[in-house]
Design an enzyme around this catalytic site. Structure first.
Site, PDB file in Angstrom:
ATOM      1  N   HIS A  70       0.849  -1.184   0.000  1.00 31.02           N
ATOM      2  CA  HIS A  70       0.000   0.000   0.000  1.00 31.02           C
ATOM      3  C   HIS A  70       0.887   1.238   0.000  1.00 31.02           C
ATOM      4  CE1 HIS A  70      -3.838  -2.021   1.804  1.00 31.02           C
ATOM      5  NE2 HIS A  70      -3.250  -2.785   0.901  1.00 31.02           N
ATOM      6  N   GLU A  72       0.886   3.910   1.806  1.00 31.03           N
ATOM      7  CA  GLU A  72       1.326   4.336   3.128  1.00 31.03           C
ATOM      8  C   GLU A  72       2.464   3.454   3.643  1.00 31.03           C
ATOM      9  OE1 GLU A  72      -3.175   5.115   2.880  1.00 31.03           O
ATOM     10  OE2 GLU A  72      -1.780   3.555   2.234  1.00 31.03           O
ATOM     11  N   CYS A 100      -6.184   2.170   5.696  1.00 29.58           N
ATOM     12  CA  CYS A 100      -6.796   0.911   6.096  1.00 29.58           C
ATOM     13  C   CYS A 100      -6.182   0.499   7.442  1.00 29.58           C
ATOM     14  CB  CYS A 100      -6.553  -0.159   5.039  1.00 29.58           C
ATOM     15  SG  CYS A 100      -4.841  -0.773   4.975  1.00 29.58           S
ATOM     16  N   CYS A 103      -2.381  -0.067   7.260  1.00 31.14           N
ATOM     17  CA  CYS A 103      -1.598   1.155   7.100  1.00 31.14           C
ATOM     18  C   CYS A 103      -1.598   1.988   8.374  1.00 31.14           C
ATOM     19  CB  CYS A 103      -2.120   1.957   5.918  1.00 31.14           C
ATOM     20  SG  CYS A 103      -1.837   1.110   4.338  1.00 31.14           S
TER      21      CYS A 103
END
Length: 172
Positions: A70, A72, A100, A103
């Site tokens: 991801h 992040e 999420c 993250c």
């Protein structure tokens, strides 16, 4: 930064023109990852420490064949490598979307102080199930989507006991 020190920065702090510039950079990487290169979903993130950009990343789940890639997480990994420390105390993350649970947890472990985000879960709920994952984590183990069952606890406890005696063991 200790847990109590994290409360010094509140969600009510005013947004600055510099915050907007950093978010624009995250949004550029959001578009790059999701629309232009299609390396992953449309997510971008920027890590800033002391007013300077440490890392910028987009989502690369598809190009890396890695469900943890991801934006992040990618940005936090890059920032931590850059400073040579798993903690980026005082850093601010600018994320194109509400992080999420994975993250958010990564930011928590890295000791990020604040997260600004643009789109919220409802803005992309038809495409990504971040809100469902967050809700699933609130359920008892027996009701979660992914089944969890503890086994071999005594053996694991032995390793923990041994680790506690290691004077230079990793503590983070």
């Amino acid at each position: 930064m200790s847990g109590s020190d994290r409360n010094l920065i509140t969600p009510k702090d005013p947004m600055t023109p510099q915050d907007q510039d950093f978010m624009r950079l995250a949004l550029q990487h959001m578009r790059e990852a999701g629309v232009v290169t299609k390396s992953g979903g449309p997510f971008g993130a920027v890590i800033v420490l002391d007013g300077k950009v440490l890392a910028v990343a987009g989502n690369s789940v598809m190009s890396d064949s890695d469900p943890t890639a991801h934006a992040e997480v990618n940005a936090i990994r890059e920032a931590c490598r850059k400073i040579g420390n798993p903690h980026i105390d005082g850093a601010v993350m600018y994320s194109s979307c509400e992080p999420c649970p994975m993250c958010y947890a990564t930011a928590y472990w890295a000791r990020v102080s604040k997260i600004f985000y643009a789109a919220g879960y409802p803005d992309y709920a038809d495409l990504f199930d971040d809100a469902n994952i967050a809700g699933d984590l609130l359920l008892p183990y027996g009701q979660r989507q992914v089944v969890m069952q503890q086994i071999m606890q005594p053996e694991a406890q032995k390793v923990w006991a041994e680790f506690r005696t290691v004077p230079d063991g990793a503590r983070y």
